[in-house]
Scaffold this active site. Structure first.
Site, PDB file in Angstrom:
ATOM      1  N   ARG A   1       0.821  -1.193   0.000  1.00  0.00           N
ATOM      2  CA  ARG A   1       0.000   0.000   0.000  1.00  0.00           C
ATOM      3  C   ARG A   1       0.870   1.265   0.000  1.00  0.00           C
ATOM      4  NH1 ARG A   1      -1.948   1.079   4.230  1.00  0.00           N
ATOM      5  NH2 ARG A   1      -0.985  -0.484   5.584  1.00  0.00           N
TER       6      ARG A   1
ATOM      7  N   LYS B   1      -8.532  -2.410   0.901  1.00  0.00           N
ATOM      8  CA  LYS B   1      -8.409  -1.533   2.057  1.00  0.00           C
ATOM      9  C   LYS B   1      -9.178  -0.226   1.878  1.00  0.00           C
ATOM     10  CE  LYS B   1      -6.164  -4.154   4.837  1.00  0.00           C
ATOM     11  NZ  LYS B   1      -6.919  -4.799   5.936  1.00  0.00           N
TER      12      LYS B   1
ATOM     13  N   HIS C   1     -10.336  -4.564  12.649  1.00  0.00           N
ATOM     14  CA  HIS C   1      -9.260  -5.166  11.855  1.00  0.00           C
ATOM     15  C   HIS C   1      -8.793  -6.399  12.617  1.00  0.00           C
ATOM     16  CE1 HIS C   1      -5.087  -4.726   9.781  1.00  0.00           C
ATOM     17  NE2 HIS C   1      -5.916  -5.431   9.043  1.00  0.00           N
TER      18      HIS C   1
ATOM     19  N   SER D   1       0.751  -7.077  11.491  1.00  0.00           N
ATOM     20  CA  SER D   1       1.471  -8.042  10.666  1.00  0.00           C
ATOM     21  C   SER D   1       2.588  -8.712  11.459  1.00  0.00           C
ATOM     22  CB  SER D   1       2.066  -7.330   9.442  1.00  0.00           C
ATOM     23  OG  SER D   1       2.766  -8.225   8.628  1.00  0.00           O
TER      24      SER D   1
ATOM     25  N   LYS E   1      -1.908 -13.500  13.595  1.00  0.00           N
ATOM     26  CA  LYS E   1      -3.365 -13.360  13.498  1.00  0.00           C
ATOM     27  C   LYS E   1      -3.977 -14.424  12.589  1.00  0.00           C
ATOM     28  CE  LYS E   1      -4.870  -9.933  11.099  1.00  0.00           C
ATOM     29  NZ  LYS E   1      -5.235  -8.607  10.601  1.00  0.00           N
ATOM     30  N   THR E   2      -3.392 -14.615  11.414  1.00  0.00           N
ATOM     31  CA  THR E   2      -3.910 -15.617  10.472  1.00  0.00           C
ATOM     32  C   THR E   2      -3.639 -17.027  10.971  1.00  0.00           C
ATOM     33  OG1 THR E   2      -3.646 -14.112   8.600  1.00  0.00           O
ATOM     34  CG2 THR E   2      -3.791 -16.458   8.098  1.00  0.00           C
TER      35      THR E   2
ATOM     36  N   ASP F   1      -9.468 -11.190   8.404  1.00  0.00           N
ATOM     37  CA  ASP F   1      -8.867  -9.859   8.436  1.00  0.00           C
ATOM     38  C   ASP F   1      -9.808  -8.718   8.804  1.00  0.00           C
ATOM     39  OD1 ASP F   1      -6.554  -8.210   8.045  1.00  0.00           O
ATOM     40  OD2 ASP F   1      -7.419  -7.515   6.172  1.00  0.00           O
TER      41      ASP F   1
ATOM     42  N   ARG G   1       1.781 -12.108  -1.862  1.00  0.00           N
ATOM     43  CA  ARG G   1       0.415 -12.307  -1.376  1.00  0.00           C
ATOM     44  C   ARG G   1      -0.350 -13.321  -2.206  1.00  0.00           C
ATOM     45  NH1 ARG G   1      -1.591  -9.476   3.381  1.00  0.00           N
ATOM     46  NH2 ARG G   1      -0.012  -7.899   3.810  1.00  0.00           N
TER      47      ARG G   1
END
Length: 533
Positions: A61, A202, A221, A239, A243-244, A258, A323
């Site tokens: 981003r 996003k 988030h 990041s 989390k994932t 997410d 990604r």
């Protein structure tokens, strides 16, 4: 103008100011988008079926090129500053004219989809782009309408996506040639000067972060899953915090990885797909995500592929931020409805590279708001030039780049949800133990999983706790299947005096950050719930 449609419905782009000279593909199939991307040499087919694309100069981003239009309908509620830079309405209109003129001269791909799995809080999104793989990305990441919903589709939000068009900062009011612009009252987004597809995702998340609070729903988030007994857990984390990984529990159904909302009926996914980092992904550690990288319909961004179509997920020569975009349904234990009840557990994940925080701690209501606003993790030594030791990173609400309204709005909503539903709140450190990064070791993932599993199952309610003398939260003195020494980070350091000094130093950084950003913006009880120094 020829309009090619998947169904019998048609659209008129003139409603959006676009007079298309080329063909318009309305809600095209995955197969058609693959064919178009390959024919135009905008992607490669890899072994197993994924479409591999290169996003060019932008491999992530561009937060410094994100703008919000200052206009009467929203200017009083926007959190103006570095996160939400203002663009005038005149500049927006001028830039929009350039975008629609640019799009009008090309073949176009139109994707109609929803953001928000809860019908009470969903928004109908239309994405118009000149690139087939970006259309595939939008179709993958958002929620696909049924045939009936598509026939009655009326867009409530519009993304005009022109990645090859560059802005002129002098005349368009931008910082550079790249632009991501949100007009809050019109629910319109302009994107140009970047091929990184994550900007589409996003931008809509930012829009939802503005819209949902106005509807009384709390945007988050976070990832979310649910157990067999309906016990929902949500996982906030920046990041690299897990989390994932930690939300992908084979014993629980995945709601999403997410972006979520928390409304009157419970938690719901905002998206219909996942956008996972895949650098050095292994089939052993992440079998579900790894499988998607060998699947038709998956988009792989900036992943290296050889002349035989064989992927190398370990190759970071293009970027560390490789990604995979794939439908949530590709995860075998995903929840088809993408929504469940109110959370019983709220988890804040942090990767503390200082080796100070315990592997798990229980937070009070005010402590939860303090650590939510703090949004702490750590930047590792060696990740950037000049970084020789761990550096704290604070991203408020674990989502600073995507917050159009002030952080206090989201903190207030979290407090209201905690008061109404009473979930347990946990701070989980997936970072270092026995010393800082370079001296200590990474927190054992198996131990983290066991502690988290016990917390979600309610098993930690029956164990003893101690109060941390510096940070004030409660730390369990035992956990099933976990060495009790691991639960006391001070005891894992060979030099415990050094631990004490570093703990006070980290606590001071927490305090300084909070007082600088939130002094006077929250209740005094929240400020007092932070570390004691």
């Amino acid at each position: 103008m020829a309009i090619v449609t998947e169904s019998q419905s048609s659209i008129d782009l003139a409603d959006h100011g676009i007079h298309a000279a080329g063909r318009v593909y309305s809600n095209p199939t995955t197969a058609l988008l693959y064919t178009q991307a390959l024919r135009r040499r905008e992607g490669e087919l890899a072994e197993g079926g994924p479409l591999v694309v290169d996003t060019g100069v932008h491999t992530g981003r561009s937060p410094k090129d994100k703008f919000v239009v200052r206009e009467p309908g929203s200017e009083e509620r926007i959190w103006w500053g570095d996160v939400n830079q203002e663009l005038s309405e005149d500049h927006f209109e001028h830039l929009r004219e350039k975008v629609v003129a640019h799009l009008g001269g090309q073949d176009l791909y139109v994707v109609d989809a929803f953001a928000g799995a809860d019908p009470a809080h969903r928004i109908a999104v239309r994405v118009i782009t000149a690139r087939p793989y970006h259309a595939l990305f939008a179709n993958t990441l958002f929620i696909e309408p049924s045939a009936q919903e598509r026939s009655d589709f009326e867009p409530q939000a519009l993304v005009l996506h022109a990645p090859a068009l560059e802005a002129d900062p002098e005349t368009d009011g931008t910082r550079s040639a790249t632009f991501v612009v949100l007009h809050p009252s019109r629910n319109e987004v302009l994107i140009g000067g970047t091929f990184y597809a994550g900007e589409i995702k996003k931008a809509i998340f930012t829009l939802m972060n503005d819209r949902l609070p106005l509807e009384g729903a709390f945007p988050m988030h976070c990832s979310a899953n649910v157990g067999l007994e309906g016990d929902v857990a949500i996982f906030f984390g920046l990041s690299g915090t897990g989390k994932t990984t930690l939300s992908a529990d084979p014993e629980r159904r995945l709601i999403g990885d997410d972006e979520h909302g928390w409304g009157d009926a419970g938690v719901f996914n905002i998206e219909g797909g996942c956008y996972a980092k895949v650098i050095r992904l292994s089939s052993e550690a992440e079998p579900e995500i790894f499988r998607t990288t060998r699947t038709f319909g998956t988009i792989l961004e900036n992943v290296i592929v050889d002349e035989n179509g064989v992927l190398d997920l370990d190759d970071d020569s293009k970027t560390e931020n490789t990604r995979a975009a794939y439908k949530l349904e590709q995860v075998s234990n995903s929840l088809p409805s993408k929504r469940a009840g109110h959370p019983r557990s709220v988890v804040f994940l942090t990767a503390d590279a200082f080796g100070i925080l315990p592997p798990i701690a229980r937070l009070s209501r005010d402590q939860a708001i303090f650590y939510f606003l703090t949004g702490f993790t750590a930047k590792l030594a060696g990740t950037e030039i000049g970084v020789t030791e761990p550096q704290p990173t604070f991203s408020t609400c674990f989502a600073a780049p995507f917050l159009p309204q002030p952080p206090s709005v989201y903190a207030r909503m979290l407090g209201e949800k905690l008061d109404a539903h009473g979930p347990a709140v946990w701070l989980v450190n997936t970072g270092w133990t026995g010393g800082a990064h370079g001296d200590g070791r990474r927190m054992p993932i198996d131990a983290t999983r066991r502690m988290l599993s016990a917390a979600l199952a309610g098993e930690l309610a029956a164990v003893g706790y101690r109060e941390d003398p510096v940070f004030g939260f409660e730390v369990p003195t035992s956990a099933p299947g976990v060495d009790s020494k691991l639960l006391d980070p001070r005891s894992t350091w060979s030099d415990q005096d050094a631990y004490d000094r570093k703990a006070r130093d980290l606590a001071r950084k927490f305090r300084d950050n909070f007082e600088k950003r939130f002094a006077g913006a929250v209740d005094e009880s929240v400020t007092a719930a932070g570390p004691r120094i």
